[in-house]
Design a protein around this motif. Sequence first.
Motif, short mmCIF file in Angstrom:
data_model
loop_
_atom_site.label_atom_id
_atom_site.label_comp_id
_atom_site.label_asym_id
_atom_site.label_seq_id
_atom_site.Cartn_x
_atom_site.Cartn_y
_atom_site.Cartn_z
N CYS A 58 40.49 9.12 7.96
CA CYS A 58 39.48 8.30 7.66
C CYS A 58 39.76 7.00 8.45
O CYS A 58 40.95 7.00 8.86
CB CYS A 58 39.34 7.74 6.14
SG CYS A 58 41.05 6.86 5.59
N ARG A 72 38.90 13.15 -0.20
CA ARG A 72 38.02 14.09 0.41
C ARG A 72 39.04 15.49 0.55
O ARG A 72 40.12 15.38 0.68
CB ARG A 72 37.35 13.51 1.61
CG ARG A 72 38.41 13.01 2.38
CD ARG A 72 37.72 12.08 3.80
NE ARG A 72 36.97 13.21 4.63
CZ ARG A 72 37.78 13.96 5.62
NH1 ARG A 72 39.08 13.88 5.88
NH2 ARG A 72 37.22 14.88 6.38
N THR A 73 38.18 16.49 0.96
CA THR A 73 38.78 17.83 1.22
C THR A 73 38.82 17.86 2.77
O THR A 73 38.01 17.47 3.42
CB THR A 73 37.91 18.70 0.86
OG1 THR A 73 37.45 18.80 -0.60
CG2 THR A 73 38.47 20.31 1.03
N ARG A 107 35.56 7.34 -3.29
CA ARG A 107 36.21 6.30 -3.06
C ARG A 107 36.23 5.13 -4.13
O ARG A 107 35.18 5.01 -4.79
CB ARG A 107 36.02 5.85 -1.51
CG ARG A 107 34.68 5.37 -1.08
CD ARG A 107 34.35 5.52 0.27
NE ARG A 107 33.06 4.92 0.40
CZ ARG A 107 32.74 3.76 1.11
NH1 ARG A 107 33.54 2.96 1.75
NH2 ARG A 107 31.46 3.56 1.33
N SER A 190 27.94 12.46 3.82
CA SER A 190 28.41 13.77 4.17
C SER A 190 27.08 14.92 3.94
O SER A 190 26.38 14.54 3.12
CB SER A 190 29.45 14.13 2.93
OG SER A 190 30.54 13.33 3.16
N ASP A 297 31.52 14.61 7.54
CA ASP A 297 31.67 13.06 7.00
C ASP A 297 31.61 11.91 7.90
O ASP A 297 32.50 11.97 8.91
CB ASP A 297 33.19 13.07 6.45
CG ASP A 297 33.42 14.28 5.32
OD1 ASP A 297 32.22 14.71 4.68
OD2 ASP A 297 34.53 14.64 5.16
#
Length: 378
Positions: A58, A72-73, A107, A190, A297
Amino acid sequence: MTGLMSDADVIARVFHHIDNKTTDLADDVWRQPVESYMSDERFADELEMFRRLPVVFCPSAALPETGSYLARTASGVPILAVRGDDGRVRAFYNSCRHRGMAVAEGRGKVGAFVCRYHAWAYGLDGSLKHVPGNQGFPDLDRDAHGLVQVQAEERGGLVFVTQKEAMAEGALEAVPDIIGAGQTVFDLISFEDPANWELVVESAAEGYHIKHLHPKSFYPYGFDNLNVVETYGPNSRLVFPFRRIEKLRGVAPAERRANGMLTYVYHLFPNARVSMLSSHYQMVIIEPLAPDRVRWDIFRLTPPSRDGKPVDMDQTVKDSDFVNDTGLIEDREAASAIQEGLKTGANSHFTFGRYEKSAVHFHQHLDAHLGMLRQGSG
Ligand code: FES
Ligand SMILES: [Fe+2]
């Protein structure tokens, strides 16, 4: 050291290309077997490679304060990153040490992570802080039941996560400063597409398709097949100039500024890219889900504030919406159509021409990393 060109040098090179009807070229043509986009075996190797490289998780701006977290994955694995009391970003497998539930979603900002199954609680450093009904676990070694940490590192305004022992430096070999301290994430979106992740990487790796795929979205403002392309480590940076760059012809080279006159697109190996526009930045992480499935994403960011002026959020959102609702959809449709077309068996390989320098560079490094992985495990 990335050795990337200055704005003034980039602009001079753009003018050279406009005047000569040229663009930057790869040294060679590249042939990629189409099996790459369909093979379960290759996909498994790719995921293993992702887990053994520092991969962008990120922007640092997604974790602005102590307790800011993002779950997140990443590379097929649920990961949680959080900024601690000491200001450092740490990352953990997002799996409770009681019976494996995710301890965070999406988040936000917290003081501690409390699992929503039976409320085991973890500090921002991952340590196990509280177990309700303590007497039910008479011999529990709390120190051995903190969240399992994975390596996290901030560079150039980005958070990199390495899940397993690193096989190579990957993108960290050369990361320039990409996102500045004052920039904020104003949205995270996403969505999934039926395409291999490599096709999505390739979709923004050349300007050879601008006139034909983007006749009404990007082409009216830009040029067809006119890019400056630089490579640094396994990464690359592409320049997409706007037509209005012509206004800089009369400006002394040392005074020329790129802002508003071109878009820089930074590709960070293997699966992240940041597009810098004057009114917004966009960071895309291209998440492989299956050989024929990908998740985008997209972190939407404000631009750096310029001359001390506040960012015009209306303009930022409007320009970012324009990109996502027009040209990006065209790129998404192309990637999905290519994946569908693989079913025909018409192609044994795809040919990347010399105009497609960044895509060639990406495939060279992907091949090299997969080779390294197979050698290591062979
Ligand atoms: S699974 Fe998390 S507290 Fe039980
Ligand atoms: Fe495109």
